[in-house]
Design a protein around this motif. Structure first.
Motif, PDB file in Angstrom:
ATOM      1  N   PHE A  12       2.953   9.701  60.938  1.00  0.00           N
ATOM      2  CA  PHE A  12       3.922   9.000  61.779  1.00  0.00           C
ATOM      3  C   PHE A  12       5.324   9.469  61.411  1.00  0.00           C
ATOM      4  N   GLU A  13       6.028  10.027  62.385  1.00  0.00           N
ATOM      5  CA  GLU A  13       7.389  10.523  62.166  1.00  0.00           C
ATOM      6  C   GLU A  13       8.361   9.744  63.050  1.00  0.00           C
ATOM      7  N   TYR A  14       9.574   9.580  62.553  1.00  0.00           N
ATOM      8  CA  TYR A  14      10.543   8.804  63.330  1.00  0.00           C
ATOM      9  C   TYR A  14      11.977   9.225  63.017  1.00  0.00           C
ATOM     10  N   VAL A  15      12.841   8.962  63.982  1.00  0.00           N
ATOM     11  CA  VAL A  15      14.288   9.167  63.817  1.00  0.00           C
ATOM     12  C   VAL A  15      14.924   7.835  64.173  1.00  0.00           C
ATOM     13  N   GLY A  37      12.925  21.484  66.005  1.00  0.00           N
ATOM     14  CA  GLY A  37      12.701  21.570  64.560  1.00  0.00           C
ATOM     15  C   GLY A  37      13.984  21.659  63.763  1.00  0.00           C
ATOM     16  N   GLU A  38      15.121  21.707  64.470  1.00  0.00           N
ATOM     17  CA  GLU A  38      16.413  21.791  63.775  1.00  0.00           C
ATOM     18  C   GLU A  38      16.665  20.521  62.953  1.00  0.00           C
ATOM     19  N   GLN A  39      16.292  19.383  63.508  1.00  0.00           N
ATOM     20  CA  GLN A  39      16.430  18.116  62.779  1.00  0.00           C
ATOM     21  C   GLN A  39      15.051  17.579  62.445  1.00  0.00           C
ATOM     22  N   LYS A  40      14.808  17.407  61.160  1.00  0.00           N
ATOM     23  CA  LYS A  40      13.504  16.909  60.714  1.00  0.00           C
ATOM     24  C   LYS A  40      13.486  15.381  60.771  1.00  0.00           C
ATOM     25  N   PRO A  41      12.465  14.823  61.403  1.00  0.00           N
ATOM     26  CA  PRO A  41      12.349  13.362  61.394  1.00  0.00           C
ATOM     27  C   PRO A  41      11.891  12.872  60.022  1.00  0.00           C
ATOM     28  N   GLU A  42      12.069  11.586  59.772  1.00  0.00           N
ATOM     29  CA  GLU A  42      11.522  10.994  58.555  1.00  0.00           C
ATOM     30  C   GLU A  42      10.024  10.807  58.754  1.00  0.00           C
ATOM     31  N   GLN A  43       9.293  10.796  57.649  1.00  0.00           N
ATOM     32  CA  GLN A  43       7.848  10.577  57.730  1.00  0.00           C
ATOM     33  C   GLN A  43       7.505   9.295  56.982  1.00  0.00           C
ATOM     34  N   ASN A  45       4.827   6.825  55.083  1.00  0.00           N
ATOM     35  CA  ASN A  45       3.577   6.905  54.330  1.00  0.00           C
ATOM     36  C   ASN A  45       2.654   5.798  54.831  1.00  0.00           C
ATOM     37  N   VAL A  46       1.990   6.078  55.940  1.00  0.00           N
ATOM     38  CA  VAL A  46       1.132   5.075  56.576  1.00  0.00           C
ATOM     39  C   VAL A  46      -0.309   5.340  56.173  1.00  0.00           C
ATOM     40  N   ARG A  47      -0.904   4.381  55.492  1.00  0.00           N
ATOM     41  CA  ARG A  47      -2.294   4.510  55.045  1.00  0.00           C
ATOM     42  C   ARG A  47      -3.160   3.528  55.823  1.00  0.00           C
ATOM     43  N   ALA A  48      -4.460   3.683  55.771  1.00  0.00           N
ATOM     44  CA  ALA A  48      -5.345   2.720  56.440  1.00  0.00           C
ATOM     45  C   ALA A  48      -5.001   1.324  55.927  1.00  0.00           C
ATOM     46  N   GLY A  49      -4.787   0.413  56.836  1.00  0.00           N
ATOM     47  CA  GLY A  49      -4.402  -0.956  56.471  1.00  0.00           C
ATOM     48  C   GLY A  49      -2.904  -1.198  56.587  1.00  0.00           C
ATOM     49  N   SER A  50      -2.122  -0.113  56.714  1.00  0.00           N
ATOM     50  CA  SER A  50      -0.667  -0.272  56.847  1.00  0.00           C
ATOM     51  C   SER A  50      -0.314  -0.800  58.226  1.00  0.00           C
ATOM     52  N   VAL A  51       0.725  -1.604  58.255  1.00  0.00           N
ATOM     53  CA  VAL A  51       1.274  -2.085  59.521  1.00  0.00           C
ATOM     54  C   VAL A  51       2.694  -1.535  59.621  1.00  0.00           C
ATOM     55  N   VAL A  52       2.988  -0.895  60.725  1.00  0.00           N
ATOM     56  CA  VAL A  52       4.329  -0.369  60.974  1.00  0.00           C
ATOM     57  C   VAL A  52       4.968  -1.247  62.043  1.00  0.00           C
ATOM     58  N   LEU A  53       6.114  -1.796  61.717  1.00  0.00           N
ATOM     59  CA  LEU A  53       6.876  -2.579  62.693  1.00  0.00           C
ATOM     60  C   LEU A  53       8.045  -1.733  63.150  1.00  0.00           C
ATOM     61  N   ILE A  54       8.107  -1.441  64.423  1.00  0.00           N
ATOM     62  CA  ILE A  54       9.154  -0.556  64.931  1.00  0.00           C
ATOM     63  C   ILE A  54       9.544  -1.000  66.335  1.00  0.00           C
ATOM     64  N   ARG A  55      10.825  -0.965  66.593  1.00  0.00           N
ATOM     65  CA  ARG A  55      11.277  -1.176  67.971  1.00  0.00           C
ATOM     66  C   ARG A  55      11.247   0.211  68.602  1.00  0.00           C
ATOM     67  N   GLY A  56      10.110   0.516  69.195  1.00  0.00           N
ATOM     68  CA  GLY A  56       9.863   1.867  69.669  1.00  0.00           C
ATOM     69  C   GLY A  56      10.839   2.368  70.714  1.00  0.00           C
ATOM     70  N   ARG A  62       6.851   9.741  66.798  1.00  0.00           N
ATOM     71  CA  ARG A  62       5.720  10.558  67.240  1.00  0.00           C
ATOM     72  C   ARG A  62       4.729  10.657  66.088  1.00  0.00           C
ATOM     73  N   VAL A  63       3.598  11.261  66.383  1.00  0.00           N
ATOM     74  CA  VAL A  63       2.567  11.463  65.374  1.00  0.00           C
ATOM     75  C   VAL A  63       2.208  12.937  65.380  1.00  0.00           C
ATOM     76  N   THR A  64       2.097  13.539  64.199  1.00  0.00           N
ATOM     77  CA  THR A  64       1.759  14.958  64.124  1.00  0.00           C
ATOM     78  C   THR A  64       0.311  15.151  64.590  1.00  0.00           C
ATOM     79  N   PRO A  65      -0.023  16.353  65.045  1.00  0.00           N
ATOM     80  CA  PRO A  65      -1.389  16.592  65.532  1.00  0.00           C
ATOM     81  C   PRO A  65      -2.459  16.222  64.492  1.00  0.00           C
ATOM     82  N   VAL A  66      -3.549  15.704  64.988  1.00  0.00           N
ATOM     83  CA  VAL A  66      -4.673  15.302  64.141  1.00  0.00           C
ATOM     84  C   VAL A  66      -5.683  16.443  64.110  1.00  0.00           C
TER      85      VAL A  66
END
Ligand SMILES: O=C(O)CCC(=O)C(=O)O
Length: 100
Positions: A12-15, A37-43, A45-56, A62-66
């Motif tokens: 999970f990446e975000y700016v 790619g000029e500006q790198k988003p933050e990444q 550390n989302v693991r199974a069980g993690s909850v991400v709260l974000i005002r999308g 975005r999410v990197t390819p799986v």
């Protein structure tokens, strides 16, 4: 909430603050820098069980390819404070695989 991590990728990446609250405009220059790619988003550390709260709507995300056999599985919970508002076609297709 991430339920299952994939074999590889799916990060999970975000700016932060890419769009002001209640403003439909978008910082096109920022989006271009991130996509090129000029500006790198933050990444996160989302693991199974993690909850991400974000005002999308305010933060580019975005999410990197799986890769691999194990799929990335998550539950996305959302809310809308205005009665009667429904998901747009893109979002219905993404989450439910159909529009009607
Ligand atoms: O896949 C994710 O981790 C995030 C999903 C999301 O934020 C979205 O679909 O808008």
């Amino acid at each position: 909430m991430l339920l299952q991590e994939p074999d590889e990728g799916g990060i999970f990446e975000y700016v932060r603050q890419a769009r002001p609250a209640n403003d439909a405009s978008e910082d096109a220059a920022l989006v271009k820098r991130v996509l090129s790619g000029e500006q790198k988003p933050e990444q996160a550390n989302v693991r199974a069980g993690s909850v991400v709260l974000i005002r999308g709507n305010e933060h580019l995300h975005r999410v990197t390819p799986v890769h691999g056999v194990l799929p990335r599985v998550l539950a996305v919970l959302s809310y809308e404070s205005t009665p009667g508002v429904t998901l747009n076609e893109y979002t219905r297709l993404k989450f439910f695989g159909r529009c009607s």
